[in-house]
Write an enzyme that holds these catalytic residues in place. Structure first.
Site, mmCIF file in Angstrom:
data_model
loop_
_atom_site.group_PDB
_atom_site.id
_atom_site.type_symbol
_atom_site.label_atom_id
_atom_site.label_comp_id
_atom_site.label_asym_id
_atom_site.label_seq_id
_atom_site.Cartn_x
_atom_site.Cartn_y
_atom_site.Cartn_z
ATOM 1 N N GLY A 15 -28.378 -0.277 24.781
ATOM 2 C CA GLY A 15 -28.275 -1.620 24.211
ATOM 3 C C GLY A 15 -29.370 -2.015 23.242
ATOM 4 O O GLY A 15 -29.674 -3.197 23.090
ATOM 5 N N ASN A 110 -17.981 -1.944 14.309
ATOM 6 C CA ASN A 110 -18.688 -0.908 15.071
ATOM 7 C C ASN A 110 -19.860 -0.410 14.235
ATOM 8 O O ASN A 110 -19.822 -0.480 13.009
ATOM 9 C CB ASN A 110 -17.720 0.259 15.343
ATOM 10 C CG ASN A 110 -18.378 1.406 16.088
ATOM 11 O OD1 ASN A 110 -19.089 1.185 17.078
ATOM 12 N ND2 ASN A 110 -18.157 2.629 15.631
ATOM 13 N N HIS A 112 -22.085 3.085 13.500
ATOM 14 C CA HIS A 112 -22.053 4.541 13.684
ATOM 15 C C HIS A 112 -23.296 5.139 13.008
ATOM 16 O O HIS A 112 -23.634 4.745 11.894
ATOM 17 C CB HIS A 112 -20.769 5.112 13.066
ATOM 18 C CG HIS A 112 -20.650 6.585 13.256
ATOM 19 N ND1 HIS A 112 -20.256 7.152 14.452
ATOM 20 C CD2 HIS A 112 -20.912 7.618 12.420
ATOM 21 C CE1 HIS A 112 -20.268 8.469 14.336
ATOM 22 N NE2 HIS A 112 -20.661 8.779 13.115
ATOM 23 N N GLU A 175 -33.763 2.875 13.890
ATOM 24 C CA GLU A 175 -34.525 1.766 13.269
ATOM 25 C C GLU A 175 -33.713 1.120 12.156
ATOM 26 O O GLU A 175 -33.701 -0.106 12.011
ATOM 27 C CB GLU A 175 -35.822 2.299 12.652
ATOM 28 C CG GLU A 175 -37.002 2.248 13.568
ATOM 29 C CD GLU A 175 -38.232 2.825 12.891
ATOM 30 O OE1 GLU A 175 -38.467 2.522 11.701
ATOM 31 O OE2 GLU A 175 -38.923 3.608 13.567
ATOM 32 N N GLU A 177 -30.462 1.178 11.957
ATOM 33 C CA GLU A 177 -29.335 0.493 12.601
ATOM 34 C C GLU A 177 -29.734 -0.921 12.999
ATOM 35 O O GLU A 177 -28.968 -1.879 12.835
ATOM 36 C CB GLU A 177 -28.883 1.257 13.856
ATOM 37 C CG GLU A 177 -28.247 2.596 13.569
ATOM 38 C CD GLU A 177 -27.783 3.296 14.838
ATOM 39 O OE1 GLU A 177 -27.143 2.649 15.686
ATOM 40 O OE2 GLU A 177 -28.070 4.495 14.991
HETATM 41 C C1 GRF Z 1 -26.319 3.994 18.350
HETATM 42 O O1 GRF Z 1 -26.887 5.113 17.722
HETATM 43 C C2 GRF Z 1 -25.004 3.634 17.722
HETATM 44 O O2 GRF Z 1 -24.964 3.900 16.350
HETATM 45 C C3 GRF Z 1 -24.043 4.539 18.436
HETATM 46 O O3 GRF Z 1 -24.497 4.566 19.764
HETATM 47 C C4 GRF Z 1 -25.901 4.307 19.783
HETATM 48 C C5 GRF Z 1 -26.103 3.120 20.699
HETATM 49 O O4 GRF Z 1 -27.458 2.853 20.945
HETATM 50 N N1 GRF Z 1 -22.682 4.067 18.271
HETATM 51 P P1 GRF Z 1 -27.875 1.511 21.669
HETATM 52 O O5 GRF Z 1 -27.125 1.453 22.998
HETATM 53 O O6 GRF Z 1 -27.508 0.368 20.777
HETATM 54 O O7 GRF Z 1 -29.354 1.620 21.877
#
Ligand code: GRF
Length: 217
Positions: A15, A110, A112, A175, A177
């Site tokens: 999360g 979503n 990715h 980071e 993301e």
């Molecule tokens: C992230 O790398 C996201 O892109 C992928 O799953 C991972 C989730 O990480 N879909 P978190 O649970 O948000 O730390």
């Protein structure tokens, strides 16, 4: 009365992207508020992040449902019961049924960890290293039935270094993301990015331009 878009975040694990969205939405000027967090895994550490932020955190354990459709129906009920307008998948490791995806079309996104359409699916960073690409990144896209294939809202570029391991590239991408997801959610919640047919339309040039980060290597 608040005009902020009521947003649910769906998780299965750590999360950290949920945390980035919670942090962004802590600003009352942010166009989305996180109203609900749902995990399909009861032990997901991300649930504690929601509770710490004082947000409704619900487990819908897929293992206790006989079919995908039965799970999705309960999920849909929960989202509607909370008046949810936008759904963000953030490390949610469940395929959603066609009916569910269609019901939330244009309102579900979503994240990715690659520059889609390259490197869909799992084991992304291993394959990025094997391919020898010099740039990778992350993508926020609308969810459609085909996995990791929906129209793109925002992308961030991340350099790949020769010294990189799967772990180091994953950390650098994560980071990015955490910066990208709030930006993409804002574009959607403000109505500046919209799903029209099978394309994302941007209401102004600046929202498209702002969707790309070029971090210094
Ligand atoms: C992230 O790398 C996201 O892109 C992928 O799953 C991972 C989730 O990480 N879909 P978190 O649970 O948000 O730390």
């Amino acid at each position: 009365m608040s005009l902020r878009k009521r947003t649910a975040v769906l998780i299965s694990g750590r999360g950290s992207n949920l945390q980035a969205l919670l942090d962004a939405a802590a600003d009352p000027a942010f166009a989305a508020e996180i109203s609900l967090v749902v995990s399909n895994i009861p032990e997901a550490p991300g649930l504690a992040r929601a509770r710490a932020a004082g947000i409704a955190a619900k487990t819908i354990a897929h293992r206790s449902y006989p079919t995908r459709e039965a799970f999705d129906a309960d999920l849909d009920r929960e989202l509607r019961a909370h008046g949810i307008e936008i759904v963000c998948l953030a490390g949610f490791m469940r395929i959603l049924s066609d009916g569910f995806v269609k019901a939330w079309a244009g309102r579900m996104v979503n994240i990715h960890p690659s520059l889609l359409p390259a490197f869909k699916g799992i084991d992304v960073h291993r394959r990025v290293l094997d391919a020898g690409v010099r740039v990778t990144g992350c993508t926020v896209h609308f969810v459609v039935s085909e996995l990791d294939s929906g129209p793109i809202i925002a992308q961030a570029a991340v350099p790949v270094l020769t010294s990189d391991t799967e772990e180091s590239i994953a950390a650098r991408t994560l980071e990015a993301e955490h910066r990208l997801y709030p930006l993409a959610l804002r574009l959607l919640a403000e109505g500046r990015a919209k799903l029209v047919g099978n394309k994302t339309e941007f209401s102004d040039e600046s929202s498209g331009a702002g969707a790309l980060f070029n971090p210094a290597a």
